[in-house]
Design a protein around this motif. Structure first.
Motif, PDB file in Angstrom:
ATOM      1  N   VAL A  49       0.846  -1.190   0.000  1.00 28.63           N
ATOM      2  CA  VAL A  49       0.000   0.000   0.000  1.00 28.63           C
ATOM      3  C   VAL A  49       0.886   1.245   0.000  1.00 28.63           C
ATOM      4  O   VAL A  49       1.962   1.270   0.609  1.00 28.63           O
ATOM      5  N   GLN A  50       0.434   2.272  -0.703  1.00 34.41           N
ATOM      6  CA  GLN A  50       1.103   3.570  -0.700  1.00 34.41           C
ATOM      7  C   GLN A  50       0.659   4.358   0.537  1.00 34.41           C
ATOM      8  O   GLN A  50      -0.310   3.983   1.208  1.00 34.41           O
ATOM      9  N   HIS A  52      -1.144   6.854   1.167  1.00 32.61           N
ATOM     10  CA  HIS A  52      -2.521   7.340   1.221  1.00 32.61           C
ATOM     11  C   HIS A  52      -3.543   6.232   0.986  1.00 32.61           C
ATOM     12  O   HIS A  52      -4.741   6.512   0.879  1.00 32.61           O
ATOM     13  N   GLU A  53      -3.095   4.978   0.940  1.00 31.58           N
ATOM     14  CA  GLU A  53      -3.977   3.885   0.521  1.00 31.58           C
ATOM     15  C   GLU A  53      -4.381   2.967   1.672  1.00 31.58           C
ATOM     16  O   GLU A  53      -3.735   2.934   2.727  1.00 31.58           O
ATOM     17  N   ARG A  55      -5.716  -1.160   2.397  1.00 35.79           N
ATOM     18  CA  ARG A  55      -5.951  -2.521   1.902  1.00 35.79           C
ATOM     19  C   ARG A  55      -7.190  -3.071   2.600  1.00 35.79           C
ATOM     20  O   ARG A  55      -7.265  -3.071   3.838  1.00 35.79           O
ATOM     21  N   THR A  96      -3.326  -0.071   6.538  1.00 33.30           N
ATOM     22  CA  THR A  96      -3.419   1.320   6.092  1.00 33.30           C
ATOM     23  C   THR A  96      -2.026   1.883   5.839  1.00 33.30           C
ATOM     24  O   THR A  96      -1.048   1.500   6.484  1.00 33.30           O
ATOM     25  N   SER A 113     -14.546   1.285  -6.464  1.00 38.79           N
ATOM     26  CA  SER A 113     -13.278   0.809  -7.004  1.00 38.79           C
ATOM     27  C   SER A 113     -13.063   1.127  -8.472  1.00 38.79           C
ATOM     28  O   SER A 113     -11.937   1.083  -8.944  1.00 38.79           O
ATOM     29  N   ILE A 123      -7.063  -2.582  -2.924  1.00 41.81           N
ATOM     30  CA  ILE A 123      -6.351  -1.411  -2.401  1.00 41.81           C
ATOM     31  C   ILE A 123      -7.015  -0.164  -2.958  1.00 41.81           C
ATOM     32  O   ILE A 123      -7.156  -0.015  -4.175  1.00 41.81           O
ATOM     33  N   ALA A 124      -7.438   0.717  -2.053  1.00 42.71           N
ATOM     34  CA  ALA A 124      -8.147   1.934  -2.441  1.00 42.71           C
ATOM     35  C   ALA A 124      -7.480   3.161  -1.850  1.00 42.71           C
ATOM     36  O   ALA A 124      -6.840   3.093  -0.797  1.00 42.71           O
ATOM     37  N   ASP A 125      -7.652   4.283  -2.525  1.00 44.45           N
ATOM     38  CA  ASP A 125      -7.303   5.562  -1.926  1.00 44.45           C
ATOM     39  C   ASP A 125      -8.215   5.784  -0.725  1.00 44.45           C
ATOM     40  O   ASP A 125      -9.396   5.426  -0.755  1.00 44.45           O
ATOM     41  N   GLN A 126      -7.702   6.363   0.337  1.00 44.72           N
ATOM     42  CA  GLN A 126      -8.499   6.501   1.560  1.00 44.72           C
ATOM     43  C   GLN A 126      -9.772   7.315   1.344  1.00 44.72           C
ATOM     44  O   GLN A 126     -10.768   7.100   2.032  1.00 44.72           O
TER      45      GLN A 126
END
Length: 350
Positions: A49-50, A52-53, A55, A96, A113, A123-126
């Motif tokens: 995860v980046q 800001h992302e 899981r 997170t 998504s 995995i999504a942007d918050q």
């Protein structure tokens, strides 16, 4: 779409595996490797995860007609192959990124998504996940984003539906149609005429809160509506069918009536006689709900928050018509294509 950035990871296992990553076990995902062909279920390698992302361990994923269209190459968005479809999901936060402040590990969430939702992990942007209130189940929550987000924006933001208005909704037994009935009746205190293509679907719409129903496979929709409400017509029409059904809904509108186009499930796009707009001061408008992600995110996010709030308050209750396992995704698609579905169709991934 927000999820397209992560598309590259959702390819065949042999293309994804990188030695030494160690981000956890591989997970299953529905994969479209060739347009207009059945989906396969394959193992996918996770990625980190980046900052800001988030899981998410996906519990339920909605099945929408848009998912079918994108797998046919007939949708507005045409992702490169291979890809995993799936617009909306519910689940539990597994991890997170360092900059995430909106949710934490263990939180129950829903998310949008764009793609990739039909997988055991996402995995999504918050900013694209919303916490699910305590009283709302993950199954109910998964039925909210597309159907209720669309219904809320169509009725509240576009048509400005008022208490006491009469609302005509076509394709009324589908997921969005039932959501329109639910929101119009139980939140906005409007009266609803549900129009559908069979007596069985009309009965379901009535059971879910519509005051009247019309089976438009048995005759003129306009004539049937006139018998119910007289020559004054309806204040709002929400159309998802298109073609002749759209034209009859348009002709059923009252003075200063509003019609909102949500789709063309019947396969035909009507040419609108603009003189009808003039004679009754009618407003005709469209709603592409997902576009608000890019154009006006505050409006988009509010529709999601409102749906969760209404559900938490017990004012709306999503209707899940069928649930399939991930490995039954092609059966789920066929269920929708053959118009057997009523209410929301979900995939269960747990």
């Amino acid at each position: 779409m927000a999820a397209l950035a992560g598309r590259r990871c959702l390819v065949r296992l042999c293309l994804c595996r990188t030695p030494g990553l160690g981000y956890g076990r591989h997970y299953r995902a529905a994969l479209c490797t060739e347009l207009k062909r059945p989906l396969g279920i394959e193992e996918v390698a996770p990625r980190p995860v980046q900052p800001h992302e988030v899981r998410v361990g996906v519990h339920f994923c909605g099945v929408n007609f848009a998912d079918i269209l994108v797998c046919r190459g007939q949708y507005q968005e045409r992702p490169p192959l291979p890809f995993t479809p799936g617009l909306e999901f519910s689940g539990i936060v597994l991890e997170t990124g360092t900059d995430v402040s909106t949710v934490k590990e263990g939180d129950r969430v829903i998310g949008m998504s764009g793609l990739n939702g039909m997988a055991e992990e996402f995995i999504a942007d918050q900013k694209m996940v919303w916490k699910v209130p305590e009283k709302v189940s993950l199954q109910e929550a998964a039925a909210l984003p597309v159907s209720y987000g669309t219904a809320i924006l169509a009725l509240e933001h576009r048509a400005h539906t008022q208490p006491g208005d009469t609302v005509l909704v076509t394709a009324a037994a589908g997921a969005t149609g039932l959501a329109v009935i639910d929101v119009a009746t139980n939140v906005l205190q409007a009266k609803v005429i549900a129009a559908a293509g069979s007596d069985e679907k009309c009965k379901l719409a009535m059971k879910r809160g519509a005051q009247y129903s019309v089976n438009y496979s048995q005759g003129s929709l306009k004539d049937a509506v006139k018998k119910l409400v007289g020559s004054a017509g309806v204040n709002v029409a929400i159309d998802m069918v298109g073609g002749d059904v759209f034209l009859e809904a348009l002709r059923s509108l009252a003075w200063e009536g509003r019609i909102v186009v949500l789709g063309f499930a019947g396969g035909n796009i009507a040419s609108m006689p603009s003189n009808l707009l003039l004679l009754k001061n009618i407003s005709a408008m469209g709603l592409y709900w997902g576009r608000y992600q890019q154009e006006n995110f505050m409006v988009f996010s509010k529709s999601m928050s409102s749906a969760l709030q209404y559900c938490q308050q017990g004012r709306i209750k999503p209707h899940v018509g069928a649930t399939f396992k991930l490995e039954e995704v092609n059966d789920a698609f066929l269920h929708v294509i053959q118009r057997k579905s009523t209410g929301k169709v979900l995939l269960s991934l747990k």
